[in-house]
Scaffold this active site. Structure first.
Site, PDB file in Angstrom:
ATOM      1  N   GLU A  45      -1.384  10.141 -12.181  1.00 49.39           N
ATOM      2  CA  GLU A  45      -2.566  10.413 -11.366  1.00 49.39           C
ATOM      3  C   GLU A  45      -3.571  11.343 -12.055  1.00 49.39           C
ATOM      4  O   GLU A  45      -3.823  12.467 -11.576  1.00 49.39           O
ATOM      5  CB  GLU A  45      -2.142  10.990 -10.001  1.00 49.39           C
ATOM      6  CG  GLU A  45      -1.200  10.084  -9.247  1.00 49.39           C
ATOM      7  CD  GLU A  45      -0.967  10.502  -7.798  1.00 49.39           C
ATOM      8  OE1 GLU A  45      -1.418  11.595  -7.401  1.00 49.39           O
ATOM      9  OE2 GLU A  45      -0.361   9.718  -7.045  1.00 49.39           O
TER      10      GLU A  45
ATOM     11  N   GLU B  37       4.918   4.920  -6.919  1.00 49.59           N
ATOM     12  CA  GLU B  37       5.130   5.825  -5.782  1.00 49.59           C
ATOM     13  C   GLU B  37       4.601   5.159  -4.527  1.00 49.59           C
ATOM     14  O   GLU B  37       3.481   4.649  -4.520  1.00 49.59           O
ATOM     15  CB  GLU B  37       4.362   7.149  -5.942  1.00 49.59           C
ATOM     16  CG  GLU B  37       4.895   8.098  -6.954  1.00 49.59           C
ATOM     17  CD  GLU B  37       4.089   9.395  -7.013  1.00 49.59           C
ATOM     18  OE1 GLU B  37       3.493   9.800  -5.994  1.00 49.59           O
ATOM     19  OE2 GLU B  37       4.064   9.982  -8.106  1.00 49.59           O
TER      20      GLU B  37
END
Ligand code: FCB
Length: 454
Positions: free
Chosen positions: A168, A364
């Site tokens: 991220e 995720e």
């Protein structure tokens, strides 16, 4: 039709995910130095209740038990992250053998149980010594990361074949340097755009270096992006424009830099607006570009974007005028994030159209809920089960429409340190009692095991 793992093609990978600072603890042991998250979490007011990762889930000392729990779940693969400051305590330079020993032990334990280790090099914990030199805003950060990636591949490449450079990068750059809610806690949008650029250069150059370091036939190198749909909340032109801006920063900046070696025009405009455009070489990015073997996608929710010309700028999307984050329709999790699996299939289809040949792994997906421990000790987290089930079904739908998806990882294996929320948000399939460190599989863990085995 009731989906099970068997409904998906052979070769589809099922797993769970964690990250070093969120679970390991042992922050001062065996040569590890402090990371920016140690500093940040020890800063008064930075995290809820002042929580920090000093002990976290004590995974550093309990990894064997945790691997046994994974084996009981029956997962194919485990995604974890490596702590840079365990491997290179000075950020660059000498490799710490004890740091390497820990990750070799973890990987060997996983492999012995038939679980494939998948490593993320950077899940937000920059060595503090490098932050002291400007962190990701310093152009030297590109070289620092390449050195770390090379050292990690050299030391662990015989045991780990699937590697992600970053987790991220949007959060690294924009929550770390602009909104300041994550380490290092800065509020300087220009620095955030510089950081984003250095992260993207570092990604490509690290991939190039890792391809030729301790190379193995089945090496698979990639990156993990949090691709969060930014949808206009109403049909107004203002909302449409704000949503385009948010999408450009949150998603297209990173996807375009990774897949095409370019930045979207809108983003170049924001770099200009914050005075850093002349420090960002688009040629350097284009020259550095490397192909990836997979793209990791993290998905939790949809950002619904409204518009109010007088609204203050939102730090994680600097430059987008008047963007307002609207309340999601319907159910939300304890994070306040909407439960909207349709956004996952939408995003997977979008990325497949963008880069049809790049396999996608959902690295995720999961939900925080205030789990109640029943009188019998059981945690019946039916909401989490429903969330995961609906999202797996969205993956199925996306595949049916042609999306190139090959894996799904639940966030998270264990309850853990949820960044600025500290221990007050639980995402685990397995409960951690933070007083005793006892692990208790929740109903969702039993559900996942059955889903995988039936
Ligand atoms: C993601 C992070 C992960 C975890 C989840 C809930 O943004 O990558 O570490 O905190 O959110």
């Amino acid at each position: 039709m009731e989906l099970t793992a068997q409904s998906f093609p052979k070769g589809f990978i099922w797993g769970t995910a964690t990250a070093s600072y969120q679970i390991e603890g042992a922050v001062d042991e065996d040569g590890r130095t402090w990371s920016i998250w140690d500093t940040f979490s020890h800063t008064p007011g930075a995290t809820l209740e002042g929580d920090n990762g000093d002990v976290a889930t004590d995974h550093y000392h309990r990894y064997e038990e945790d691997v046994d729990l994974m084996a009981e779940l029956g997962i194919d693969a485990y995604r974890f992250s490596i702590s840079w400051s365990r491997i290179l305590p000075d950020g660059v330079g000498a490799v710490n053998p004890d740091g390497v020993t820990f990750y070799r032990g973890l990987c060997e334990a996983l492999i012995a149980k038939g679980i494939r280790p998948i490593a993320t090099l950077y899940h937000w914990d920059l060595p503090q010594v490098l932050q002291d030199q400007g962190g990701w805003a310093n152009p030297d950060s590109v070289g620092w990361f390449v050195e770390y990636a090379t050292a990690a591949k050299e030391a662990l490449g015989d045991l780990i074949q699937v590697w992600a450079t970053f987790n991220e990068p949007h959060c690294v750059a924009f929550l770390g340097y602009s909104s300041g809610i994550h380490a290092p806690g800065l509020a300087d949008p220009g620095m955030a755009y510089l950081a984003a650029h250095h992260l993207m250069l570092a990604h490509h150059r690290a991939i190039a270096a890792m391809r030729v370091t301790n190379a193995q036939d089945d090496d698979r190198l990639g990156i993990v992006l949090n691709l969060i749909p930014a949808w206009p909340n109403d049909p107004s032109d203002g909302a449409a424009a704000a949503a385009r801006g948010v999408d450009a920063i949150h998603n297209r900046l990173f996807a375009a830099a990774v897949l095409d070696g370019k930045y979207p025009e809108l983003v170049l405009g924001y770099m200009e607006k914050f005075g850093v455009r002349d420090q960002i070489s688009v040629d350097a990015l284009a020259d550095a570009v490397e192909t990836i073997d997979f793209l990791g996608v993290n998905y939790y929710n949809i950002n619904h974007i409204a518009h109010d010309p007088d609204a203050p700028m939102i730090g994680q999307w600097p430059g987008v005028d008047g963007a307002v984050l609207a309340t999601p329709p319907g159910q939300v999790t304890e994070m306040g994030w909407g439960v909207e699996p349709v956004g996952l299939s939408w995003m997977l289809n979008r990325v497949t159209r963008w880069a049809p040949d790049v396999p996608l792994l959902i690295m995720e997906n999961g939900a925080a809920y205030p789990d109640e421990v029943g009188d019998d000790g059981d945690i019946r987290d039916d909401m989490r089960i429903a969330y995961i089930q609906q999202h797996i079904s969205a993956v199925w739908d996306a595949r049916a429409e042609g999306a190139n998806v090959w894996g799904y990882f639940v966030w998270s294996l264990l309850d853990n340190f949820e960044w600025s929320f500290g221990y007050a948000r639980r995402f685990g399939l397995i409960r951690v009692d933070y007083d005793t460190m006892e692990r208790t599989p929740k109903k969702s863990a039993r559900w996942y095991r059955e889903f995988l085995s039936s």
